[in-house]
Design an enzyme around this catalytic site. Structure first.
Site, PDB file in Angstrom:
ATOM      1  N   ASP A  99      20.062 -43.229 -43.390  1.00 19.91           N
ATOM      2  CA  ASP A  99      21.243 -44.021 -43.698  1.00 19.91           C
ATOM      3  C   ASP A  99      22.353 -44.025 -42.827  1.00 19.91           C
ATOM      4  O   ASP A  99      23.518 -44.269 -43.213  1.00 19.91           O
ATOM      5  CB  ASP A  99      21.750 -43.113 -44.964  1.00 19.91           C
ATOM      6  N   GLU A 121      12.263 -42.198 -45.374  1.00 21.21           N
ATOM      7  CA  GLU A 121      13.317 -41.372 -45.955  1.00 21.21           C
ATOM      8  C   GLU A 121      14.316 -41.941 -46.853  1.00 21.21           C
ATOM      9  O   GLU A 121      15.527 -42.236 -47.009  1.00 21.21           O
ATOM     10  CB  GLU A 121      14.356 -40.580 -44.964  1.00 21.21           C
ATOM     11  N   GLU A 135      27.433 -43.381 -45.786  1.00 25.52           N
ATOM     12  CA  GLU A 135      26.103 -43.288 -45.946  1.00 25.52           C
ATOM     13  C   GLU A 135      25.295 -43.798 -47.186  1.00 25.52           C
ATOM     14  O   GLU A 135      24.257 -44.347 -47.400  1.00 25.52           O
ATOM     15  CB  GLU A 135      25.259 -41.883 -45.305  1.00 25.52           C
ATOM     16  N   HIS A 207      29.893 -32.485 -39.119  1.00 22.85           N
ATOM     17  CA  HIS A 207      30.499 -33.754 -38.573  1.00 22.85           C
ATOM     18  C   HIS A 207      30.525 -35.075 -39.497  1.00 22.85           C
ATOM     19  O   HIS A 207      30.925 -35.886 -39.072  1.00 22.85           O
ATOM     20  CB  HIS A 207      29.216 -34.090 -37.786  1.00 22.85           C
ATOM     21  N   ARG A 209      31.964 -37.694 -41.875  1.00 27.57           N
ATOM     22  CA  ARG A 209      33.163 -38.362 -41.815  1.00 27.57           C
ATOM     23  C   ARG A 209      34.128 -37.997 -43.061  1.00 27.57           C
ATOM     24  O   ARG A 209      35.402 -37.980 -43.033  1.00 27.57           O
ATOM     25  CB  ARG A 209      33.026 -39.862 -41.689  1.00 27.57           C
ATOM     26  N   HIS A 240      29.879 -31.344 -32.721  1.00 22.58           N
ATOM     27  CA  HIS A 240      29.318 -32.844 -32.652  1.00 22.58           C
ATOM     28  C   HIS A 240      30.265 -33.176 -31.685  1.00 22.58           C
ATOM     29  O   HIS A 240      31.627 -33.080 -31.818  1.00 22.58           O
ATOM     30  CB  HIS A 240      29.362 -33.286 -33.909  1.00 22.58           C
TER      31      HIS A 240
HETATM   32  C1  UD1 Z   1      26.479 -40.956 -37.183  1.00 19.08           C
HETATM   33  C2  UD1 Z   1      26.065 -41.374 -38.568  1.00 19.08           C
HETATM   34  C3  UD1 Z   1      26.024 -40.230 -39.556  1.00 19.08           C
HETATM   35  C4  UD1 Z   1      24.835 -39.306 -39.149  1.00 19.08           C
HETATM   36  C5  UD1 Z   1      25.079 -38.675 -37.732  1.00 19.08           C
HETATM   37  C6  UD1 Z   1      24.281 -37.820 -37.079  1.00 19.08           C
HETATM   38  C7  UD1 Z   1      26.932 -43.565 -39.112  1.00 19.08           C
HETATM   39  C8  UD1 Z   1      28.185 -44.282 -39.932  1.00 19.08           C
HETATM   40  N1  UD1 Z   1      27.026 -42.226 -39.113  1.00 19.08           N
HETATM   41  O1  UD1 Z   1      27.710 -40.068 -37.328  1.00 19.08           O
HETATM   42  O2  UD1 Z   1      25.243 -40.721 -40.868  1.00 19.08           O
HETATM   43  O3  UD1 Z   1      24.693 -38.109 -40.060  1.00 19.08           O
HETATM   44  O4  UD1 Z   1      25.381 -39.896 -36.859  1.00 19.08           O
HETATM   45  O5  UD1 Z   1      24.717 -37.213 -36.121  1.00 19.08           O
HETATM   46  O6  UD1 Z   1      25.982 -44.217 -38.848  1.00 19.08           O
HETATM   47  N2  UD1 Z   1      29.441 -39.567 -29.660  1.00 19.08           N
HETATM   48  C9  UD1 Z   1      29.223 -39.172 -28.215  1.00 19.08           C
HETATM   49  N3  UD1 Z   1      27.818 -38.956 -27.815  1.00 19.08           N
HETATM   50  C10 UD1 Z   1      26.812 -39.198 -28.740  1.00 19.08           C
HETATM   51  C11 UD1 Z   1      27.141 -39.347 -29.922  1.00 19.08           C
HETATM   52  C12 UD1 Z   1      28.152 -39.709 -30.521  1.00 19.08           C
HETATM   53  O7  UD1 Z   1      29.981 -39.028 -27.594  1.00 19.08           O
HETATM   54  O8  UD1 Z   1      25.641 -39.000 -28.119  1.00 19.08           O
HETATM   55  C13 UD1 Z   1      30.807 -39.492 -30.274  1.00 19.08           C
HETATM   56  C14 UD1 Z   1      31.421 -41.109 -29.784  1.00 19.08           C
HETATM   57  O9  UD1 Z   1      32.900 -40.921 -29.455  1.00 19.08           O
HETATM   58  C15 UD1 Z   1      30.984 -41.899 -30.995  1.00 19.08           C
HETATM   59  C16 UD1 Z   1      31.466 -40.996 -32.059  1.00 19.08           C
HETATM   60  O10 UD1 Z   1      30.690 -39.685 -31.552  1.00 19.08           O
HETATM   61  O11 UD1 Z   1      32.051 -42.983 -31.064  1.00 19.08           O
HETATM   62  C17 UD1 Z   1      31.088 -40.940 -33.323  1.00 19.08           C
HETATM   63  O12 UD1 Z   1      29.438 -41.539 -33.520  1.00 19.08           O
HETATM   64  P1  UD1 Z   1      28.896 -42.614 -34.703  1.00 19.08           P
HETATM   65  O13 UD1 Z   1      27.511 -42.626 -34.640  1.00 19.08           O
HETATM   66  O14 UD1 Z   1      29.689 -43.666 -35.158  1.00 19.08           O
HETATM   67  O15 UD1 Z   1      29.361 -41.460 -35.834  1.00 19.08           O
HETATM   68  P2  UD1 Z   1      28.748 -39.979 -36.232  1.00 19.08           P
HETATM   69  O16 UD1 Z   1      29.896 -39.103 -36.734  1.00 19.08           O
HETATM   70  O17 UD1 Z   1      28.005 -39.453 -34.895  1.00 19.08           O
HETATM   71  N1  UDP Z   2      20.384 -30.719 -34.258  1.00 11.21           N
HETATM   72  C1  UDP Z   2      20.139 -30.522 -32.819  1.00 11.21           C
HETATM   73  N2  UDP Z   2      21.211 -29.994 -32.106  1.00 11.21           N
HETATM   74  C2  UDP Z   2      22.358 -29.739 -32.848  1.00 11.21           C
HETATM   75  C3  UDP Z   2      22.634 -29.888 -34.204  1.00 11.21           C
HETATM   76  C4  UDP Z   2      21.848 -30.553 -34.807  1.00 11.21           C
HETATM   77  O1  UDP Z   2      19.229 -31.047 -32.415  1.00 11.21           O
HETATM   78  O2  UDP Z   2      23.489 -29.138 -31.752  1.00 11.21           O
HETATM   79  C5  UDP Z   2      19.678 -31.301 -35.384  1.00 11.21           C
HETATM   80  C6  UDP Z   2      18.986 -30.643 -36.291  1.00 11.21           C
HETATM   81  O3  UDP Z   2      18.083 -29.761 -36.209  1.00 11.21           O
HETATM   82  C7  UDP Z   2      18.548 -31.986 -37.369  1.00 11.21           C
HETATM   83  C8  UDP Z   2      19.346 -33.029 -36.679  1.00 11.21           C
HETATM   84  O4  UDP Z   2      19.949 -32.589 -35.591  1.00 11.21           O
HETATM   85  O5  UDP Z   2      17.396 -32.263 -37.011  1.00 11.21           O
HETATM   86  C9  UDP Z   2      20.398 -33.317 -37.450  1.00 11.21           C
HETATM   87  O6  UDP Z   2      21.286 -34.129 -37.122  1.00 11.21           O
HETATM   88  P1  UDP Z   2      22.788 -34.444 -37.721  1.00 11.21           P
HETATM   89  O7  UDP Z   2      23.300 -33.138 -38.295  1.00 11.21           O
HETATM   90  O8  UDP Z   2      23.779 -34.762 -36.507  1.00 11.21           O
HETATM   91  O9  UDP Z   2      22.828 -35.575 -38.548  1.00 11.21           O
HETATM   92  P2  UDP Z   2      22.470 -35.515 -40.196  1.00 11.21           P
HETATM   93  O10 UDP Z   2      21.062 -34.996 -40.413  1.00 11.21           O
HETATM   94  O11 UDP Z   2      23.578 -35.040 -40.997  1.00 11.21           O
HETATM   95  O12 UDP Z   2      22.315 -37.285 -40.396  1.00 11.21           O
END
Ligand code: UD1
Ligand code: UDP
Length: 378
Positions: A99, A121, A135, A207, A209, A240
């Protein structure tokens, strides 16, 4: 001899990497497939880590991530770049999981190019567009554009039937996260964290939003109160990288000696941390699925969950984001061994570890691939 079908597997964020890895692996093992892996890199470092753990090298990388990306700029960049990739690659099928914005735009770009889309999923719903945000909207869009809906449970199947999705397009496969988890959890991994083995471990992630701002501050307040009231616990919190999370958590939690703020853990050490945890506090989707399978009680710090199955089983509890409520519920599990044992039962409502092979079997059948017949003497 079957003509090979070209399947394009899209991954964008950490959880998509984890949950698509078993599907990519199973598809690559099939004789009738040509598999292309496209990383949007909506996440950069978090995605790279899981792809390397599972030994998957993306064939194409859009390198989309920007620091603190807004939803609109992320969506527009993804849609344009995915459209270009689909035009170039001309796949027979596009597959994506979950999602995120990557999944929603992949479904939309596939729809515009009239390429059939398979949603891994599928069918998770809270029926509340604000929780989780964005999401719930992402999965509604992906769900209404998909040709195949691979749902984890009967509950997610019912959600789609209620929305008028054709029954023949919905397949209950289990969640591929359990395939990935069982593979990784079978081994013991090194957990490089400054932990004292004599203390009980409380593992925390957050993490979402919709939790940015006051709810995340409430979560942090509850964690401080927990360590102050229970001197035999310590908290491991892999933070995160989203700057909206980092700034608040660092400001509020960095000074207590029994709260360890660390960078996101690689998937294998994170699974190890779940195995060692006494209690898990999270707003993550994936952790709500994994921890019950590992027999770990989970308090979900959200006001809604799209994963009610484990709540109904009594192994996950939805506690919201109010500091008092999180503290009270967590304290109860830390003080009452019976209450803890009642939630630590190792129930896995989301899958049996064979979801990916079911998905590949359904695609094979629906794409009209005949079983190869062994020719004797050939
Ligand atoms: C995203 C997904 C969320 C999912 C989560 C898993 C959307 C809108 N959100 O949220 O559904 O649960 O991923 O973790 O699709 N960043 C880094 N390095 C990384 C990853 C992220 O620096 O490897 C930072 C960057 O500043 C980036 C910010 O996190 O701009 C947000 O990343 P984004 O993918 O937009 O949203 P998440 O909060 O990670
Ligand atoms: N996870 C990981 N390292 C971490 C935190 C989470 O590998 O430090 C894994 C966790 O086991 C799960 C996945 O990341 O499989 C979940 O990701 P996240 O919570 O970022 O996203 P969501 O599932 O909420 O979309």
């Amino acid at each position: 001899m079957n003509e090979k079908k070209h399947l394009l597997c899209i991954v964008g964020t950490r959880p998509e990497g984890i949950k698509m890895a078993p599907v990519i692996k199973a598809l690559k093992q099939a004789s009738w497939t040509r598999v292309t892996v496209l990383a949007t890199a909506q996440h950069r470092d978090l995605l790279d880590q899981v792809m390397s753990l599972f030994g998957i090298r993306p064939d194409m990388d859009l390198d989309i991530m920007k620091d603190n990306q807004s939803l609109s700029e992320l969506t527009s960049r993804l849609l344009t770049r995915l459209d270009g990739a689909f035009a170039e690659l001309q796949p027979d099928v596009v597959l994506a999981q979950g999602d995120t914005t990557t999944v929603m735009t992949a479904a939309l770009a596939a729809f515009y190019r009239r390429i059939p889309f398979g949603h891994v999923e599928a069918g998770l719903r809270t029926h509340d567009m604000a929780n989780p945000f964005p999401e719930e909207m992402n999965r509604l869009v992906a769900g209404h554009l998909a040709r195949w809906h691979f749902v984890p449970t009967q509950r997610s199947r019912s959600n789609l039937l209620r929305e008028g999705i054709d029954e023949s397009a919905i397949h209950v496969t289990g969640n591929t996260v359990i395939d990935a988890l069982l593979e990784v959890a079978a081994k013991e991994w090194t957990l490089n964290a400054p932990l004292d083995p004599s203390r009980r471990l409380v593992l925390v992630t957050a993490h979402r939003r919709e939790n940015f701002g006051p709810p995340l501050r409430q979560i942090c307040t509850a964690i401080i109160r927990l360590v102050e009231h229970h001197d035999d616990i310590e908290v491991l919190y892999p933070v995160h990288p989203n700057p909206n999370v980092r700034s608040v958590v660092a400001e509020l939690l960095s000074r207590h000696p029994r709260i360890h703020l660390v960078d996101p853990l690689d998937y294998a050490p994170f699974v190890e941390a779940q195995k060692r945890a006494h209690l898990i506090l999270t707003d993550s989707g994936g952790v709500q699925e994994e921890a019950p399978a590992l027999g770990k009680p989970v308090l979900v710090m959200r006001i809604e969950t799209e994963r009610p199955e484990a709540v109904d089983e009594g192994v996950v509890r939805l506690v919201g984001t109010d500091a008092d409520e999180i503290f009270t519920q967590a304290s109860c599990l830390l003080s009452d061994a019976q209450a803890h044992a009642a939630m630590a039962r190792g129930v896995s409502p989301y899958g049996d570890g064979h979801a990916a092979e079911r998905i590949v079997g359904i695609l094979k059948r629906d794409l009209g691939i005949a079983d190869e017949v062994a020719v004797s003497g050939a």
